[in-house]
Design a protein around this motif. Sequence first.
Motif, PDB file in Angstrom:
ATOM      1  N   GLY A  11       0.819  -1.206   0.000  1.00 11.96           N
ATOM      2  CA  GLY A  11       0.000   0.000   0.000  1.00 11.96           C
ATOM      3  C   GLY A  11       0.852   1.256   0.000  1.00 11.96           C
ATOM      4  N   GLU A  12       0.191   2.391   0.016  1.00 10.20           N
ATOM      5  CA  GLU A  12       0.895   3.672   0.070  1.00 10.20           C
ATOM      6  C   GLU A  12       1.697   3.771   1.367  1.00 10.20           C
ATOM      7  OE1 GLU A  12      -1.328   4.158  -3.274  1.00 10.20           O
ATOM      8  OE2 GLU A  12      -2.245   3.694  -1.377  1.00 10.20           O
ATOM      9  N   GLY A  13       2.901   4.295   1.254  1.00 10.14           N
ATOM     10  CA  GLY A  13       3.688   4.516   2.469  1.00 10.14           C
ATOM     11  C   GLY A  13       4.270   3.253   3.063  1.00 10.14           C
ATOM     12  N   ILE A  50       0.646   8.876 -19.238  1.00  9.07           N
ATOM     13  CA  ILE A  50      -0.540   8.378 -18.523  1.00  9.07           C
ATOM     14  C   ILE A  50      -0.450   8.750 -17.047  1.00  9.07           C
ATOM     15  CG2 ILE A  50      -1.655   6.240 -17.707  1.00  9.07           C
ATOM     16  CD1 ILE A  50      -1.210   5.092 -20.536  1.00  9.07           C
ATOM     17  N   ARG A  51       0.735   8.593 -16.474  1.00  4.83           N
ATOM     18  CA  ARG A  51       0.919   8.929 -15.055  1.00  4.83           C
ATOM     19  C   ARG A  51       0.561  10.401 -14.805  1.00  4.83           C
ATOM     20  NH1 ARG A  51       3.802   6.596 -11.265  1.00  4.83           N
ATOM     21  NH2 ARG A  51       4.149   7.859  -9.444  1.00  4.83           N
ATOM     22  N   ASP A  52       1.147  11.292 -15.607  1.00  2.27           N
ATOM     23  CA  ASP A  52       0.896  12.728 -15.433  1.00  2.27           C
ATOM     24  C   ASP A  52      -0.563  13.060 -15.701  1.00  2.27           C
ATOM     25  OD1 ASP A  52       3.512  13.059 -14.834  1.00  2.27           O
ATOM     26  OD2 ASP A  52       4.092  13.845 -16.798  1.00  2.27           O
ATOM     27  N   ASP A  95       8.998  -1.142  -8.872  1.00  3.70           N
ATOM     28  CA  ASP A  95       8.188  -0.582  -7.795  1.00  3.70           C
ATOM     29  C   ASP A  95       6.747  -0.605  -8.316  1.00  3.70           C
ATOM     30  OD1 ASP A  95       6.947   1.084  -5.982  1.00  3.70           O
ATOM     31  OD2 ASP A  95       8.471   2.657  -6.056  1.00  3.70           O
ATOM     32  N   ARG A  96       6.023  -1.676  -8.033  1.00  2.00           N
ATOM     33  CA  ARG A  96       4.695  -2.019  -8.530  1.00  2.00           C
ATOM     34  C   ARG A  96       4.758  -2.677  -9.904  1.00  2.00           C
ATOM     35  NH1 ARG A  96       0.848  -0.333  -5.280  1.00  2.00           N
ATOM     36  NH2 ARG A  96       1.008   1.620  -4.112  1.00  2.00           N
ATOM     37  N   TYR A  97       3.840  -3.651 -10.097  1.00  2.00           N
ATOM     38  CA  TYR A  97       3.667  -4.291 -11.401  1.00  2.00           C
ATOM     39  C   TYR A  97       2.215  -4.764 -11.469  1.00  2.00           C
ATOM     40  CZ  TYR A  97       4.835  -7.291 -15.461  1.00  2.00           C
ATOM     41  OH  TYR A  97       4.884  -7.883 -16.702  1.00  2.00           O
ATOM     42  N   SER A 100      -0.417  -4.883  -8.643  1.00  3.02           N
ATOM     43  CA  SER A 100      -1.078  -3.649  -8.190  1.00  3.02           C
ATOM     44  C   SER A 100      -2.449  -3.508  -8.846  1.00  3.02           C
ATOM     45  CB  SER A 100      -0.244  -2.409  -8.558  1.00  3.02           C
ATOM     46  OG  SER A 100       0.841  -2.246  -7.677  1.00  3.02           O
ATOM     47  N   THR A 101      -2.536  -3.874 -10.111  1.00  2.00           N
ATOM     48  CA  THR A 101      -3.817  -3.759 -10.819  1.00  2.00           C
ATOM     49  C   THR A 101      -4.826  -4.769 -10.273  1.00  2.00           C
ATOM     50  OG1 THR A 101      -2.489  -3.216 -12.754  1.00  2.00           O
ATOM     51  CG2 THR A 101      -4.826  -3.542 -13.120  1.00  2.00           C
ATOM     52  N   THR A 102      -4.354  -5.994 -10.044  1.00  2.84           N
ATOM     53  CA  THR A 102      -5.249  -7.010  -9.479  1.00  2.84           C
ATOM     54  C   THR A 102      -5.859  -6.503  -8.177  1.00  2.84           C
ATOM     55  OG1 THR A 102      -3.787  -8.695 -10.387  1.00  2.84           O
ATOM     56  CG2 THR A 102      -5.378  -9.433  -8.743  1.00  2.84           C
ATOM     57  N   TYR A 104      -5.675  -3.233  -6.670  1.00  2.00           N
ATOM     58  CA  TYR A 104      -6.339  -1.912  -6.620  1.00  2.00           C
ATOM     59  C   TYR A 104      -7.619  -1.894  -7.455  1.00  2.00           C
ATOM     60  CZ  TYR A 104      -2.680   0.445  -3.993  1.00  2.00           C
ATOM     61  OH  TYR A 104      -1.822   0.835  -2.997  1.00  2.00           O
ATOM     62  N   GLN A 105      -7.513  -2.336  -8.732  1.00  5.63           N
ATOM     63  CA  GLN A 105      -8.701  -2.259  -9.583  1.00  5.63           C
ATOM     64  C   GLN A 105      -9.664  -3.418  -9.309  1.00  5.63           C
ATOM     65  OE1 GLN A 105      -5.633  -0.892 -10.862  1.00  5.63           O
ATOM     66  NE2 GLN A 105      -6.845   0.907 -10.372  1.00  5.63           N
ATOM     67  N   GLY A 106      -9.123  -4.579  -8.938  1.00  4.97           N
ATOM     68  CA  GLY A 106      -9.959  -5.742  -8.666  1.00  4.97           C
ATOM     69  C   GLY A 106     -10.460  -5.770  -7.233  1.00  4.97           C
TER      70      GLY A 106
HETATM   71  P1  TYD Z   1       2.262   6.651  -6.733  1.00  5.53           P
HETATM   72  O1  TYD Z   1       2.188   8.121  -6.519  1.00  5.53           O
HETATM   73  O2  TYD Z   1       3.252   6.121  -7.690  1.00  5.53           O
HETATM   74  O3  TYD Z   1       2.366   5.962  -5.339  1.00  5.53           O
HETATM   75  P2  TYD Z   1       3.148   4.704  -4.827  1.00  5.53           P
HETATM   76  O4  TYD Z   1       4.428   5.259  -4.307  1.00  5.53           O
HETATM   77  O5  TYD Z   1       2.270   4.126  -3.773  1.00  5.53           O
HETATM   78  O6  TYD Z   1       3.356   3.742  -5.978  1.00  5.53           O
HETATM   79  O7  TYD Z   1       0.851   6.177  -7.141  1.00  5.53           O
HETATM   80  C1  TYD Z   1       0.578   4.987  -7.692  1.00  5.53           C
HETATM   81  C2  TYD Z   1      -0.896   4.790  -7.405  1.00  5.53           C
HETATM   82  O8  TYD Z   1      -1.516   4.138  -8.483  1.00  5.53           O
HETATM   83  C3  TYD Z   1      -1.143   3.986  -6.162  1.00  5.53           C
HETATM   84  O9  TYD Z   1      -2.225   4.555  -5.430  1.00  5.53           O
HETATM   85  C4  TYD Z   1      -1.589   2.674  -6.691  1.00  5.53           C
HETATM   86  C5  TYD Z   1      -2.219   3.032  -7.997  1.00  5.53           C
HETATM   87  N1  TYD Z   1      -2.150   1.978  -8.997  1.00  5.53           N
HETATM   88  C6  TYD Z   1      -3.303   1.334  -9.356  1.00  5.53           C
HETATM   89  O10 TYD Z   1      -4.397   1.648  -8.865  1.00  5.53           O
HETATM   90  N2  TYD Z   1      -3.230   0.348 -10.298  1.00  5.53           N
HETATM   91  C7  TYD Z   1      -2.054  -0.017 -10.890  1.00  5.53           C
HETATM   92  O11 TYD Z   1      -2.037  -0.925 -11.751  1.00  5.53           O
HETATM   93  C8  TYD Z   1      -0.850   0.678 -10.492  1.00  5.53           C
HETATM   94  C9  TYD Z   1       0.460   0.325 -11.122  1.00  5.53           C
HETATM   95  C10 TYD Z   1      -0.941   1.667  -9.549  1.00  5.53           C
END
Ligand code: TYD
Length: 224
Positions: A11-13, A50-52, A95-97, A100-102, A104-106
């Motif tokens: 998770g965050e943090g 996409i991020r921005d 740092d995430r792959y 994260s989608t499974t 957060y979105q699932g």
């Molecule tokens: P970010 O600012 O990069 O935070 P972190 O340091 O926690 O990675 O934000 C990424 C955010 O995007 C985080 O809240 C998780 C979310 N996220 C998804 O919801 N789905 C995804 O597939 C990914 C890669 C990230």
Amino acid sequence: MSGLFISFEGGEGSGKSTQSDMLVARLEAECSRRVVRLHEPGGTPLGEYIRDWVKAQSAPLTLQAELLLFVASRAELVQRVIRPELEADSIIVADRYADSTTVYQGNARGLPLKDVRAANAIATGGIWPDLTFLLDVLPDASLRRAGFQMSFNEGGQVEPVPRADDTGKRRFEELSTPFHRKVRDGYLQLAKTEPDRWVVLDASQPAETVHAQVWERVQGLLAP
Ligand code: TYD
């Protein structure tokens, strides 16, 4: 493919960025292979766009569009960076792959897991990490570390509110603690179903302690 693919989830943090940095520095110091650090979404021109773009939106996106944006970013990253680097024997620290989608979105947002899996299958082309570290921490503690402050809502309940970020852009993070509980539970569930790939670490420990545990596992995967 002869490379090594390591991801950090949580998770965050939870300290993913710190641990990614520490692992990359250690690998660079102790091993001669090329090391590539990635942070999703991002890592390609489309991914950064996409991020921005997602960060700049003030209104929430539809869940379906959000899912497809994250996996579009990943599809580009896999084809243009991850696959060629693994073929060239590099070590990737992500740092995430796709997990994260499974989660957060699932699990957390509630999109059907079979749809999320299908989208991830397209994006990853079957490329999954060799090792995934779950930096596990209780949601309240991690939200504080991520820069949230606790405040009282109208019902008198404590809820986390994000501190303004430097650029004034919206942060990705959801506000509610129940959301972050679903994230944590989703991760723990994934770790249970694939115990060979996942290593669950207590992220409330000092960063150096967590890093030592990470390094012990990674060393086991490095060819002598
Ligand atoms: P970010 O600012 O990069 O935070 P972190 O340091 O926690 O990675 O934000 C990424 C955010 O995007 C985080 O809240 C998780 C979310 N996220 C998804 O919801 N789905 C995804 O597939 C990914 C890669 C990230």
